[in-house]
Design an enzyme around this catalytic site. Sequence first.
Site, PDB file in Angstrom:
ATOM      1  CG  HIS A  19      -2.170   0.718   0.994  1.00  0.00           C
ATOM      2  ND1 HIS A  19      -2.282   2.005   0.183  1.00  0.00           N
ATOM      3  CD2 HIS A  19      -3.455   0.438   1.512  1.00  0.00           C
ATOM      4  CE1 HIS A  19      -3.413   2.414   0.208  1.00  0.00           C
ATOM      5  NE2 HIS A  19      -4.094   1.732   1.042  1.00  0.00           N
ATOM      6  CE1 TYR A  60      -9.101   7.203   6.627  1.00  0.00           C
ATOM      7  CE2 TYR A  60      -9.926   5.944   4.690  1.00  0.00           C
ATOM      8  CZ  TYR A  60      -8.924   6.689   5.236  1.00  0.00           C
ATOM      9  OH  TYR A  60      -7.889   7.046   4.634  1.00  0.00           O
ATOM     10  CB  THR A 108      -6.534   8.986   0.520  1.00  0.00           C
ATOM     11  OG1 THR A 108      -5.765   8.764   1.532  1.00  0.00           O
ATOM     12  CG2 THR A 108      -6.212   7.992  -0.688  1.00  0.00           C
TER      13      THR A 108
END
Length: 771
Positions: A474, A589, A602
């Site tokens: 990630h 979230y 993000t």
Amino acid sequence: MAEAHQAVAFQFTVTPDGIDLQLCHEALRQIYLSGLHSWKKRFIRFKNGVMTGVYPGSPGGFMVVVVSYMSYSKYQQLDPSLGMFAKLGQHIPISQYMSTDSQRIVGGVLVGTGLWVTIIMIMRNVLKCLLSWHGWMHARHGSVSWSARLWMILVKVFSGRKPMLYSFQNSLPRLPVPSVKDTCKRYLESVRPLMEDEQYERMKGLAKEFEKNLGPRLQWYLKLKSWWASNYVSDWWEEYIYLRGRGPIMVNSNYYAMDFLYVFPTNIQAARAGNAIHAIMLYRRKLDRGQVKPIYLLANKVPLCSAQWERMFNTTRIPGLETDILQHMNESKHIAVYHKGRYFKVWMFYDGRLLLPREIEQQMERILADQSEPLPGEERLAALTAGERTPWASARETYFSRGKNKQSLDAIEKAAFVVTLDDTEQCYDSNNPVKSLDRYAKSLLHGKCYDRWFDKSFNLIVFKNATMGLNAEHSWADAPIIGHLWEHVLSMDPVKLGYEDGHCRGEPHPNMPGPQRLQWDLPAECQEVIQSSLTVARSLADDVDCHIFPFSDFGKGLIKKCRTSPDAFIQIALQLAHYRDKGKFCLTYEASMTRLFREGRTETVRSCTMETCAFVRSMIRDETREERLMLLKQAAEKHQNMYRLAMTGQGIDRHLFCLYVVSKYLGEDSAFLKEVLSEPWRLSTSQTPVQQTELFDLVKHPEYVSSGGGFGPVANDGYGVSYIIVGENLINFHISSKHSSPETDSHRFGTNIRQAMLDILALFQLDNKAK
């Protein structure tokens, strides 16, 4: 010894008559072709660097400006150098080396070039100003104001022609820093439905104290960084959220992407791997040549940042004692393949060209046919990448810093990507849809905990029955980037590349050198560290409760008839489902991108709002349909507004995170920031966007639907939910939680989601309206 002799390019023998050279022409040919390939790649990168560096200018524009300027100067009888050579001639005897005509030409080219560069800078800055305006996001769907239309025309004019992937990077605005006052206000608004009055008043007092005292000081440093750096968030986000984490990245950070849901192009494992690997390498070639199209919003008008594509290939997360680093190679000509405990290095180029699908299948067949046993410790070696980071960093320094271990580890870490030829079978089984998809998801997310190299930018996993998927790290980029690659692969595989009798099209290569088996010498102490990491990883993997279900009762098409945003509809349904599941609301979230700005990643949409909670309560209580619809509309509008704020740099969480980082650098403690950043996200959600809809004609071929992808739970007592809206009639949900939590059950939550979706749709009574 025959293999050793073939490996050298020449041999020589000293005789009384002199030195007798015995050249291996094939080896020299391969060296020549390899060098030619490298120089071609360097030239293409240099050319692309120039093209993107001068964008929205172009070589054609340069010629037009220079020739026009020279023609105008000649017509007006002007000095094209604007007196430059006359002034230089006072100090340098230019006339001795250049004639008057030469001076006129050179002067005209130089001044014309300066004029061209000035035009480029003006266009670039005008475009940056235009892209800083986000009023178009607030327009009602289907209606565009005159100001928005004029803005779109100007953006089109100043955007240039035929942009490449990185063409807009210098024209994107910087991420703005919201005011401390606005951030604190929006934060308090977001937590109001989650706190009792006394707790809320306490938090309100902490926020006011922060806003008055420490906040402005931290904000000053943050403003300074925003003026100096390309993005004031992204580098700290990458370092502190990802690379400094010392826990396992498997499940906690890495995520997965699935294959087609209903289509099985072949059942031959090596053939599926051949087409998929070839398609991935074609994508890398397009990426290197700048041929991947930029991603836009608003009907190809508003470009998004493309910086995250840079580290898609040849990238590995390298463990460190305190923090990891991302190692990126400019070029890699091989991949690493894992099968039944053995690692292989497979070259992707031969004769100066990329291997064809059938040739890659041939290499995979050789690996599958290899009957050799794993070396001691080799089979479970990748468990080091699945466990805690610090033990892996220590082991890497101790056991992999020299000799054959270093060479073999380099072959994996410097590979373009890693392929696992899995020895299990996974796919969607219509006879057992629930268990088959749950098992498939867990296999992609963590596998056996030692058969995926979790540090690699991504792993391609091809199962024994030829189903496939991805596992991605990630830190280097977010899910939409790997999703773009995966859409390309899925669109190429069954249609453009295709199969013949289950095999890749084409013929095997008669003289192709085989894969190279990697060698290891792992002492008993290293194997103990591997086993310790595997124990930690297995405990984590066994605790994951995955549930994937295709929701086919309705999709985006019917939601749009309700005149509601599909994302808002689903997010509100998730809140209703969560309340029914746990009997309470929680901090939620939802990931939103900030790629409207340079190097954006993000932001968080806190989708549990006062308006959403009011609607959920109306569904629990005995309210009228009209009241529920009114509250639903208010909740959807609120969610859309929060999503717009997050996308346009006015979010809450990244600003507070950066303020917290600055406070730590200054050695200041903030009770407000400490509490804010310690709040758990018990419901973490994300939508997987379909970015290249033109690649799939789901009207003619509805079977080509992707299953999407998912991730592990963020909180020990919470849920992770990923969803993908496929076509007009299908939404795939991926739910994760932990078995160890008595509060969660992924299958129960899936049932609640399905019922919530149906209950909200029923409010609109579309059947009655149709009648």
